[in-house]
Design a protein around this motif. Structure first.
Motif, PDB file in Angstrom:
ATOM      1  N   LYS A 180     -18.777  -4.569  39.767  1.00  0.00           N
ATOM      2  CA  LYS A 180     -18.653  -3.482  39.107  1.00  0.00           C
ATOM      3  C   LYS A 180     -19.525  -2.287  39.357  1.00  0.00           C
ATOM      4  N   PRO A 181     -19.133  -1.109  39.401  1.00  0.00           N
ATOM      5  CA  PRO A 181     -20.261  -0.037  39.477  1.00  0.00           C
ATOM      6  C   PRO A 181     -21.024   0.149  37.987  1.00  0.00           C
ATOM      7  N   VAL A 182     -22.164   0.626  38.084  1.00  0.00           N
ATOM      8  CA  VAL A 182     -22.915   0.735  36.857  1.00  0.00           C
ATOM      9  C   VAL A 182     -22.454   2.115  36.208  1.00  0.00           C
ATOM     10  N   VAL A 183     -22.211   1.908  34.761  1.00  0.00           N
ATOM     11  CA  VAL A 183     -21.784   3.360  34.068  1.00  0.00           C
ATOM     12  C   VAL A 183     -22.895   3.600  33.248  1.00  0.00           C
ATOM     13  N   SER A 184     -23.472   5.006  33.405  1.00  0.00           N
ATOM     14  CA  SER A 184     -24.663   5.420  32.557  1.00  0.00           C
ATOM     15  C   SER A 184     -24.289   6.872  32.251  1.00  0.00           C
ATOM     16  N   THR A 185     -24.693   7.112  31.228  1.00  0.00           N
ATOM     17  CA  THR A 185     -24.570   8.612  30.571  1.00  0.00           C
ATOM     18  C   THR A 185     -25.912   9.421  30.727  1.00  0.00           C
ATOM     19  N   ASP A 186     -26.992   8.841  31.478  1.00  0.00           N
ATOM     20  CA  ASP A 186     -27.896   9.547  31.705  1.00  0.00           C
ATOM     21  C   ASP A 186     -27.935   9.982  33.044  1.00  0.00           C
TER      22      ASP A 186
END
Length: 308
Positions: A180-186
């Motif tokens: 799964k792809p890494v989900v980040s808000t940064d």
């Protein structure tokens, strides 16, 4: 003393400022804004009772209120005709208009106070309810059908447990699903792919993986066949309850088996034959060195003996 008609029955306290020139001043008699008849009052603070139309000064002296009915006749011209009915109608219309405006203003102020009170109730529900002694009610939070309330410490502990559970769930998902792809808000966060990194092992294609699985399966079957051939004494392990077979040692083509006594007798004969063979070798080959395992054994040289 003169008398006058008034619709107000309560006594009103009126504060008057005495002008320096001694002129008289008109003040409203009530909150309704109606105009009253002019009174000849010299003191700055008096108490006027409209029931008896008596003015009481601070020194308890009484003074009569001027009645327009008792005015001097010299003020009016005998030859001029005055229409008092028109004047009275105009005054009544003015009073009605002023009363209507004043009542509307009071209604607006009352509505504003009610709205302010409702806003205060909504923004400050923790404030106690102020009511008369005859009113009664129950507490919304302590009613029998209310939900069970948690204490502040329990609520904080519950929030921490839920937060840790969410973090553990996220870790489990990341561990079980690395694709799964890494989900980040940064926006400044970056990283590399685990499978495409420089130190990653070489990845096989789908066809190569299937071929490798077939080869390993064949090798495992060959290993099992070799074990079965080299160790026939091992029991046969199977998961099929309907499978059956014969004993290797009791089969028709099996070699004849000796019993225990025959086996022991055979071992003794073979041991005696080994000893006789060793004696024959020692006799025929005296040049061979003596081999012994006893460190205390000793002997003489055959060729250096005294009788040689």
């Amino acid at each position: 003393m003169g008398t006058t008609q008034s619709t107000h029955t309560n006594a009103r306290e009126i504060t008057l400022s005495s002008p320096s020139n001694g002129n008289q001043k008109n003040e409203p008699s009530s909150v309704s804004g109606r105009k009253t008849q002019q009174s000849e009052i010299s003191n700055p603070r008096v108490l006027v009772s409209f029931d008896d139309d008596v003015v009481v000064h601070e020194n308890n002296e009484e003074d009569s209120v001027t009645d327009f009915c008792d005015t001097d006749d010299s003020l009016f011209d005998e030859n001029e005709v005055y229409d008092f009915e028109d004047y009275s109608n105009d005054d009544a219309d003015d009073e009605d208009e002023e009363d209507e405006e004043w009542n509307e203003r009071l209604a607006i102020l009352e509505d504003a106070r009610n709205l302010k009170q409702m806003a205060d109730f909504y923004l400050n529900p923790h404030k106690p309810v102020v009511a008369c002694s005859e009113s009664m009610g129950r507490n919304y939070f302590e009613r029998p059908s209310a939900y069970v309330l948690e204490e502040e410490s329990e609520e904080e502990e519950r929030a921490m447990i839920l937060q840790e559970a969410r973090a553990l769930k996220q870790l489990a998902v990341d561990y079980l699903h690395p694709e799964k792809p890494v989900v980040s808000t940064d926006a400044t966060a970056f990283g590399r792919n685990y499978f495409d990194r420089a130190s990653a092992p070489e990845t096989m294609s789908v066809e190569e993986a299937e071929e490798r699985a077939l080869v390993l399966k064949d090798a495992q079957a060959l290993k099992q066949l070799a074990v079965d051939y080299m160790h026939p004494e091992l029991p046969v392990v199977t998961s099929d309850p309907t499978a059956c077979g014969r004993n290797y040692f009791d089969r028709a083509s099996a070699l004849e088996q000796e019993d225990k006594e025959e086996m022991e007798e055979r071992d003794m004969i073979l041991q005696d034959m080994a000893i006789l063979k060793q004696l024959a070798v020692d006799y025929l080959h005296p040049e061979l060195p003596m081999v012994t395992s006893d460190p205390t054994a000793c002997g003489r040289n055959y060729f250096s003996r005294a009788s040689a």
